[in-house]
Design a protein around this motif. Structure first.
Motif, PDB file in Angstrom:
ATOM      1  N   UNK A  66       9.534   6.134 -10.169  1.00  0.00           N
ATOM      2  CA  UNK A  66      11.417   5.226 -10.487  1.00  0.00           C
ATOM      3  C   UNK A  66      10.909   5.558  -8.578  1.00  0.00           C
ATOM      4  N   UNK A  67      10.377   6.116  -7.765  1.00  0.00           N
ATOM      5  CA  UNK A  67      10.576   5.773  -6.724  1.00  0.00           C
ATOM      6  C   UNK A  67      11.103   4.352  -5.746  1.00  0.00           C
ATOM      7  N   UNK A  68      11.834   3.812  -5.704  1.00  0.00           N
ATOM      8  CA  UNK A  68      13.068   2.413  -4.941  1.00  0.00           C
ATOM      9  C   UNK A  68      12.845   2.891  -3.614  1.00  0.00           C
ATOM     10  N   UNK A  69      12.157   1.954  -2.846  1.00  0.00           N
ATOM     11  CA  UNK A  69      12.357   2.987  -0.951  1.00  0.00           C
ATOM     12  C   UNK A  69      11.435   0.868  -0.377  1.00  0.00           C
ATOM     13  N   UNK A  70      11.561   1.102   0.881  1.00  0.00           N
ATOM     14  CA  UNK A  70      10.839  -0.136   1.548  1.00  0.00           C
ATOM     15  C   UNK A  70       9.682  -0.219   1.239  1.00  0.00           C
ATOM     16  N   UNK A  71       9.505  -1.575   0.817  1.00  0.00           N
ATOM     17  CA  UNK A  71       8.207  -1.446  -0.093  1.00  0.00           C
ATOM     18  C   UNK A  71       5.860  -1.064   0.991  1.00  0.00           C
ATOM     19  N   UNK A  72       5.879  -0.386  -0.471  1.00  0.00           N
ATOM     20  CA  UNK A  72       4.737   0.174   0.070  1.00  0.00           C
ATOM     21  C   UNK A  72       4.657   1.250   0.796  1.00  0.00           C
ATOM     22  N   UNK A  73       6.263   1.086   1.236  1.00  0.00           N
ATOM     23  CA  UNK A  73       6.250   2.298   2.371  1.00  0.00           C
ATOM     24  C   UNK A  73       5.628   3.739   2.005  1.00  0.00           C
ATOM     25  N   UNK A  74       5.608   4.354   1.049  1.00  0.00           N
ATOM     26  CA  UNK A  74       4.889   6.031   0.785  1.00  0.00           C
ATOM     27  C   UNK A  74       3.053   5.544   0.950  1.00  0.00           C
ATOM     28  N   UNK A  75       2.962   3.778   0.121  1.00  0.00           N
ATOM     29  CA  UNK A  75       1.270   4.120   0.405  1.00  0.00           C
ATOM     30  C   UNK A  75       0.868   3.901   1.637  1.00  0.00           C
ATOM     31  N   UNK A  76       1.787   2.953   2.491  1.00  0.00           N
ATOM     32  CA  UNK A  76       1.326   3.018   4.188  1.00  0.00           C
ATOM     33  C   UNK A  76       0.941   3.437   4.625  1.00  0.00           C
ATOM     34  N   UNK A  77       2.440   4.483   4.279  1.00  0.00           N
ATOM     35  CA  UNK A  77       1.969   6.138   4.933  1.00  0.00           C
ATOM     36  C   UNK A  77       0.492   6.429   4.784  1.00  0.00           C
ATOM     37  N   UNK A  78       0.453   6.753   3.790  1.00  0.00           N
ATOM     38  CA  UNK A  78      -1.474   7.255   3.358  1.00  0.00           C
ATOM     39  C   UNK A  78      -2.133   6.783   4.395  1.00  0.00           C
ATOM     40  N   UNK A  79      -2.126   5.583   4.498  1.00  0.00           N
ATOM     41  CA  UNK A  79      -3.604   4.300   5.456  1.00  0.00           C
ATOM     42  C   UNK A  79      -2.862   4.671   6.302  1.00  0.00           C
ATOM     43  N   UNK A  80      -1.990   5.386   7.044  1.00  0.00           N
ATOM     44  CA  UNK A  80      -1.714   5.568   8.619  1.00  0.00           C
ATOM     45  C   UNK A  80      -1.568   3.933   9.126  1.00  0.00           C
TER      46      UNK A  80
END
Length: 410
Positions: free
Chosen positions: A257-271
């Motif tokens: 249910x996390x709502x944040x900037x688009x794919x922020x955590x996902x992109x963060x994991x990709x560096x």
């Protein structure tokens, strides 16, 4: 150059543009603005005109010109110079659009016009089932959003440049988007129900998810130009055993249910986010050999370089040959002159001994001085003739040097 009045690119014209294009040393088949600037500015068109021409020719908007796009730019320039156009066209004439980029131009036009060209059918009966959502979906992608979408695409694409629904399963878990909306977005940009989608479809899919994550409903339709592009997709399904629908495949993924900037955590994991270094795929980059026409481009470029090296080697060999010949001629002339000078000196010594009443080198002493003097005069004349001959040869040699220098400079 022949006339450019027809609405087509002639073979001789394309060959001429190729000669110019290859001479600018394109990198991986692409010309940057710096490399193309010299040729474009030679047209003496205003800078703002050249900027508009560049924008028209750069159909894929990658900031570079491939050979087809370079032909487009050159043709527009020549038509302006020849008076066919009074000003830079506001849009690219259909006949001048490269066939390989028709779909890109259609998509770009749709994106630049925003939502004004969409076919939207709102069903008021369905609006209440998702309270709190807005209907102001806009297909325009900001530069930052587009960079994020491309980063996700590059991180998940396979070696064929395709994206599968499952390859983005980790991304879905970072969004506050219902599974049904994710499946609807996929089906919207994939009207042929292909197993995989290409880059343009992927960017549109991610754009829909981004807006849905921000509280904007998934659109009901896509612009006609984009729909035509998506329906042209003929990608090969490399997994014939997989026949499940997007909804079925999505059911196996987890969502949060996390709502944040688009794919922020996902992109963060990709560096990629937070100012870190951009993502770099570890796979092989097939983009340089994607189109076999560019293989021909590279081979032609190599052939041009080999021909240039061969001509330089021939010229160097000819120079060495001429130099060796000149050295040999100079050696012969110098030897004869030395011998005559030695003989002249010998005869003068003989004359001095006779005048002094001394014996000659062979022991004789009754030599006729008059005949000796005549012989010396003959020798002197021969020496003078030889010097004159040497001077003439030296003049010819200097002329030859001058001709060689002129040939080099031309």
């Amino acid at each position: 150059m022949a006339s450019l009045s027809s609405n087509k690119l002639e073979e001789w014209e394309i060959a001429k543009y190729w000669e110019i294009f290859s001479g600018l040393d394109p990198l991986n088949g692409l010309l940057s603005g710096d490399r193309a600037a010299a040729v474009l500015k030679n047209s003496q068109l205003a800078d703002d005109q050249l900027e508009r021409i560049w924008d028209l020719a750069d159909v894929d908007s990658d900031g570079n010109l491939d050979f087809e796009e370079f032909c487009v730019a050159m043709r527009i320039i020549f038509d302006l110079i020849n008076g066919r156009y009074k000003s830079v066209p506001s849009s690219l004439p259909d006949w001048l659009v490269p066939s390989s980029k028709v779909h890109l131009l259609a998509a770009n036009r749709a994106v630049k016009t925003g939502s004004s060209g969409f076919e939207r059918v709102d069903d008021d009966d369905d609006l209440d089932d998702q309270p709190g959502l807005t209907n102001d979906f806009d297909w325009y992608m900001s530069p930052q959003d587009r960079r994020n979408y491309e980063a996700v695409y590059n991180a998940n694409t396979d070696r064929h440049g395709q994206i599968s629904f499952e390859s983005l399963s980790e991304l879905y878990g970072t969004l506050n988007v219902p599974e049904t909306d994710i499946a609807s977005a996929w089906n919207l940009i994939n009207p042929r129900s292909d197993r995989t989608i290409g880059k343009d479809q992927c960017l549109a899919f991610l754009h829909i998810l981004n807006n849905r994550d921000k509280g904007v409903r998934v659109p009901r339709n896509v612009p006609p130009s984009l729909r035509a592009t998506f329906e042209k997709s003929t990608e090969i399904d490399y997994d014939v055993s997989n026949t499940s629908s997007p909804s079925q495949r999505l059911a196996s993924t987890s969502t949060t249910s996390k709502k944040s900037a688009f794919a922020d955590s996902y992109l963060d994991r990709l560096g990629i986010s937070g100012g870190r270094s951009p993502y770099s795929s570890s796979g092989t980059d097939f983009s340089a050999t994607k189109d076999t026409d560019w293989e021909e481009v590279r081979l032609r470029r190599q052939l041009t370089e080999l021909e240039s090296q061969y001509e330089k080697a021939q010229a160097a060999a000819e120079r060495r040959k001429n130099e060796a010949k000149r050295n040999a001629d100079n050696s012969k002339i110098g030897l004869v002159r030395t011998q005559l000078e030695q003989l002249y000196d010998y005869k003068r010594r003989q004359l001095r001994k006779l005048r002094a009443g001394e014996s000659l080198d062979d022991g004789s002493s009754g030599v006729d001085l008059t005949s000796m003097k005549q012989e010396i005069e003959v020798l002197k004349q021969q020496v003078d003739m030889l010097e004159d001959y040497c001077n003439r040869k030296q003049t010819e040699l200097n002329q030859l040097y001058s001709e060689i220098e002129r040939e080099k400079s031309s």
